[in-house]
Every structure is written in C-alpha cells, then in structure tokens.
Scaffold this motif. Sequence first.
Motif, PDB file in Angstrom:
ATOM      1  N   THR A  73       0.853  -1.182   0.000  1.00 14.34           N
ATOM      2  CA  THR A  73       0.000   0.000   0.000  1.00 14.34           C
ATOM      3  C   THR A  73       0.894   1.239   0.000  1.00 14.34           C
ATOM      4  OG1 THR A  73      -0.103   0.158   2.407  1.00 14.34           O
ATOM      5  CG2 THR A  73      -1.781  -1.210   1.333  1.00 14.34           C
ATOM      6  N   ARG A  74       0.341   2.345  -0.400  1.00 13.77           N
ATOM      7  CA  ARG A  74       1.097   3.602  -0.395  1.00 13.77           C
ATOM      8  C   ARG A  74       1.558   3.938   1.025  1.00 13.77           C
ATOM      9  NH1 ARG A  74      -0.644   8.675  -3.794  1.00 13.77           N
ATOM     10  NH2 ARG A  74      -1.079   6.879  -5.085  1.00 13.77           N
ATOM     11  N   ARG A  75       0.713   3.663   1.989  1.00 13.49           N
ATOM     12  CA  ARG A  75       1.059   3.938   3.393  1.00 13.49           C
ATOM     13  C   ARG A  75       2.266   3.110   3.828  1.00 13.49           C
ATOM     14  NH1 ARG A  75      -2.201   1.878   8.366  1.00 13.49           N
ATOM     15  NH2 ARG A  75      -1.076   2.921  10.031  1.00 13.49           N
ATOM     16  N   HIS A  76       2.279   1.822   3.476  1.00 10.84           N
ATOM     17  CA  HIS A  76       3.419   0.970   3.821  1.00 10.84           C
ATOM     18  C   HIS A  76       4.693   1.419   3.109  1.00 10.84           C
ATOM     19  CE1 HIS A  76       0.857  -2.497   5.412  1.00 10.84           C
ATOM     20  NE2 HIS A  76       1.636  -2.109   6.391  1.00 10.84           N
ATOM     21  N   LYS A  77       4.559   1.800   1.842  1.00 11.03           N
ATOM     22  CA  LYS A  77       5.727   2.286   1.107  1.00 11.03           C
ATOM     23  C   LYS A  77       6.310   3.529   1.782  1.00 11.03           C
ATOM     24  CE  LYS A  77       4.638   0.793  -3.593  1.00 11.03           C
ATOM     25  NZ  LYS A  77       4.470   1.254  -4.975  1.00 11.03           N
ATOM     26  N   THR A  80       7.872   2.643   5.187  1.00 10.17           N
ATOM     27  CA  THR A  80       9.088   1.844   5.023  1.00 10.17           C
ATOM     28  C   THR A  80      10.255   2.694   4.554  1.00 10.17           C
ATOM     29  OG1 THR A  80       7.786  -0.133   4.530  1.00 10.17           O
ATOM     30  CG2 THR A  80      10.085  -0.143   3.838  1.00 10.17           C
ATOM     31  N   VAL A  81      10.025   3.508   3.533  1.00  8.61           N
ATOM     32  CA  VAL A  81      11.106   4.346   3.001  1.00  8.61           C
ATOM     33  C   VAL A  81      11.525   5.393   4.038  1.00  8.61           C
ATOM     34  CG1 VAL A  81      11.687   6.038   1.219  1.00  8.61           C
ATOM     35  CG2 VAL A  81      10.539   3.913   0.592  1.00  8.61           C
ATOM     36  N   ALA A  82      10.567   5.988   4.723  1.00  4.55           N
ATOM     37  CA  ALA A  82      10.904   6.986   5.746  1.00  4.55           C
ATOM     38  C   ALA A  82      11.721   6.355   6.873  1.00  4.55           C
ATOM     39  CB  ALA A  82       9.629   7.624   6.304  1.00  4.55           C
ATOM     40  N   PHE A  83      11.273   5.214   7.377  1.00  6.40           N
ATOM     41  CA  PHE A  83      11.988   4.539   8.449  1.00  6.40           C
ATOM     42  C   PHE A  83      13.380   4.108   7.991  1.00  6.40           C
ATOM     43  CE2 PHE A  83      12.855   0.853  11.255  1.00  6.40           C
ATOM     44  CZ  PHE A  83      12.815   1.522  12.464  1.00  6.40           C
ATOM     45  N   ALA A  89      20.368   7.364   8.181  1.00 10.68           N
ATOM     46  CA  ALA A  89      20.966   8.650   8.550  1.00 10.68           C
ATOM     47  C   ALA A  89      21.545   8.602   9.964  1.00 10.68           C
ATOM     48  CB  ALA A  89      19.924   9.769   8.432  1.00 10.68           C
ATOM     49  N   LEU A  90      20.796   8.007  10.884  1.00 13.65           N
ATOM     50  CA  LEU A  90      21.310   7.864  12.248  1.00 13.65           C
ATOM     51  C   LEU A  90      22.549   6.981  12.290  1.00 13.65           C
ATOM     52  CD1 LEU A  90      17.992   7.518  14.284  1.00 13.65           C
ATOM     53  CD2 LEU A  90      19.613   9.431  14.320  1.00 13.65           C
ATOM     54  N   SER A  91      22.532   5.905  11.526  1.00 14.67           N
ATOM     55  CA  SER A  91      23.697   5.018  11.469  1.00 14.67           C
ATOM     56  C   SER A  91      24.901   5.752  10.902  1.00 14.67           C
ATOM     57  CB  SER A  91      23.404   3.786  10.612  1.00 14.67           C
ATOM     58  OG  SER A  91      22.379   3.021  11.177  1.00 14.67           O
ATOM     59  N   ALA A  92      24.700   6.496   9.825  1.00 15.86           N
ATOM     60  CA  ALA A  92      25.805   7.222   9.194  1.00 15.86           C
ATOM     61  C   ALA A  92      26.350   8.300  10.116  1.00 15.86           C
ATOM     62  CB  ALA A  92      25.339   7.826   7.871  1.00 15.86           C
ATOM     63  N   ALA A  93      25.475   8.964  10.847  1.00  6.78           N
ATOM     64  CA  ALA A  93      25.903  10.067  11.711  1.00  6.78           C
ATOM     65  C   ALA A  93      26.528   9.585  13.019  1.00  6.78           C
ATOM     66  CB  ALA A  93      24.716  10.981  12.009  1.00  6.78           C
ATOM     67  N   LEU A  94      25.985   8.520  13.584  1.00  7.40           N
ATOM     68  CA  LEU A  94      26.397   8.124  14.931  1.00  7.40           C
ATOM     69  C   LEU A  94      27.312   6.907  14.999  1.00  7.40           C
ATOM     70  CD1 LEU A  94      22.925   8.572  16.665  1.00  7.40           C
ATOM     71  CD2 LEU A  94      24.810  10.222  16.566  1.00  7.40           C
ATOM     72  N   VAL A 112      17.250  -0.145  -2.020  1.00 11.15           N
ATOM     73  CA  VAL A 112      16.025  -0.596  -1.347  1.00 11.15           C
ATOM     74  C   VAL A 112      14.869   0.346  -1.674  1.00 11.15           C
ATOM     75  CG1 VAL A 112      14.955  -0.974   0.911  1.00 11.15           C
ATOM     76  CG2 VAL A 112      17.260  -1.817   0.474  1.00 11.15           C
ATOM     77  N   THR A 113      15.142   1.641  -1.674  1.00  9.61           N
ATOM     78  CA  THR A 113      14.093   2.613  -2.010  1.00  9.61           C
ATOM     79  C   THR A 113      13.585   2.386  -3.430  1.00  9.61           C
ATOM     80  OG1 THR A 113      15.021   4.244  -0.495  1.00  9.61           O
ATOM     81  CG2 THR A 113      13.578   5.074  -2.238  1.00  9.61           C
ATOM     82  N   THR A 114      14.498   2.159  -4.360  1.00  7.24           N
ATOM     83  CA  THR A 114      14.101   1.886  -5.745  1.00  7.24           C
ATOM     84  C   THR A 114      13.228   0.637  -5.830  1.00  7.24           C
ATOM     85  OG1 THR A 114      16.103   2.934  -6.575  1.00  7.24           O
ATOM     86  CG2 THR A 114      14.967   1.427  -8.074  1.00  7.24           C
ATOM     87  N   HIS A 115      13.636  -0.420  -5.138  1.00  9.32           N
ATOM     88  CA  HIS A 115      12.846  -1.661  -5.146  1.00  9.32           C
ATOM     89  C   HIS A 115      11.441  -1.420  -4.597  1.00  9.32           C
ATOM     90  CE1 HIS A 115      11.593  -5.779  -4.574  1.00  9.32           C
ATOM     91  NE2 HIS A 115      11.407  -5.526  -3.295  1.00  9.32           N
TER      92      HIS A 115
END
Length: 123
Positions: A73-77, A80-83, A89-94, A112-115
């Motif tokens: 669903t659009r909501r799941h997409k 998922t992409v936001a999370f 970003a947190l992993s890269a920064a911290l 993953v976003t493209t998929h």
Amino acid sequence: MTRATRLLLIGCGTLAVAVGAIGVFLPLLPTTPFLLLAAFLYARSSQRFYDWLVGNRWIGDYLRRYYERRCMTRRHKTATVAFLWIVLALSAALAVDSWWARGVLGGVGAAVTTHILRLPGEK
C-alpha cells in the motif's frame, strides 16, 4: 515428512523470523526476505506457525500482500522508506566514521528505495 525434518524447518523458520525482526532496526539486514523465508518454511512444516506469522497484527497484512500479490500500500511504502532513511541517517551520523561506509549505506538505501517504489500499489 519425518519429525526431524519438520523440526528443522520450524527451527530455521523461527531463526528467519528473529533475523527479520532484527533487520527492522539494522539498515543492512533486510527484513522482508527473511520473513518470506520464514513463511515458506512454516508453510511446509507447521500450519500453526504459518497461521501465526501471516496472522500477526504487526506484519501479517504486509507479509500476505507482499507474498501473495507482490504489492504494497502507499502507506506501507511511505512508512518503510521513511523509516529506512531515518535509520540509515542515524547510522551514518552516529555509528560510521569512514566515508566509504557512509557511501555503502547510501547505496543500499537507494537500492532498497528503488525496489520498494517500483512495487505496484494495491488496487
């Protein structure tokens, strides 16, 4: 099917569920393939475990939709992409100091976003 084979499949399915659950929080460990593997293993070994997995209130709808129709669903997409990008970003920064590891995180995020965005939406 022998009892030993059945127990082995259930054990592997349970391990796949655990790894998939960990993958929710670790950006380089994919969740969906492990949950699909668990569904496959449970379907061949235990109707009770399979029903539990696809009936789960947190992942059941998502898993059934992906497994049966390869759609989201659009909501799941969106979620998922936001999370995904928040965790990356947190992993890269911290947690990551090297530029090449940050590049790997970005590449994985882009793939993953493209998929996810290429999956058909539910009608």
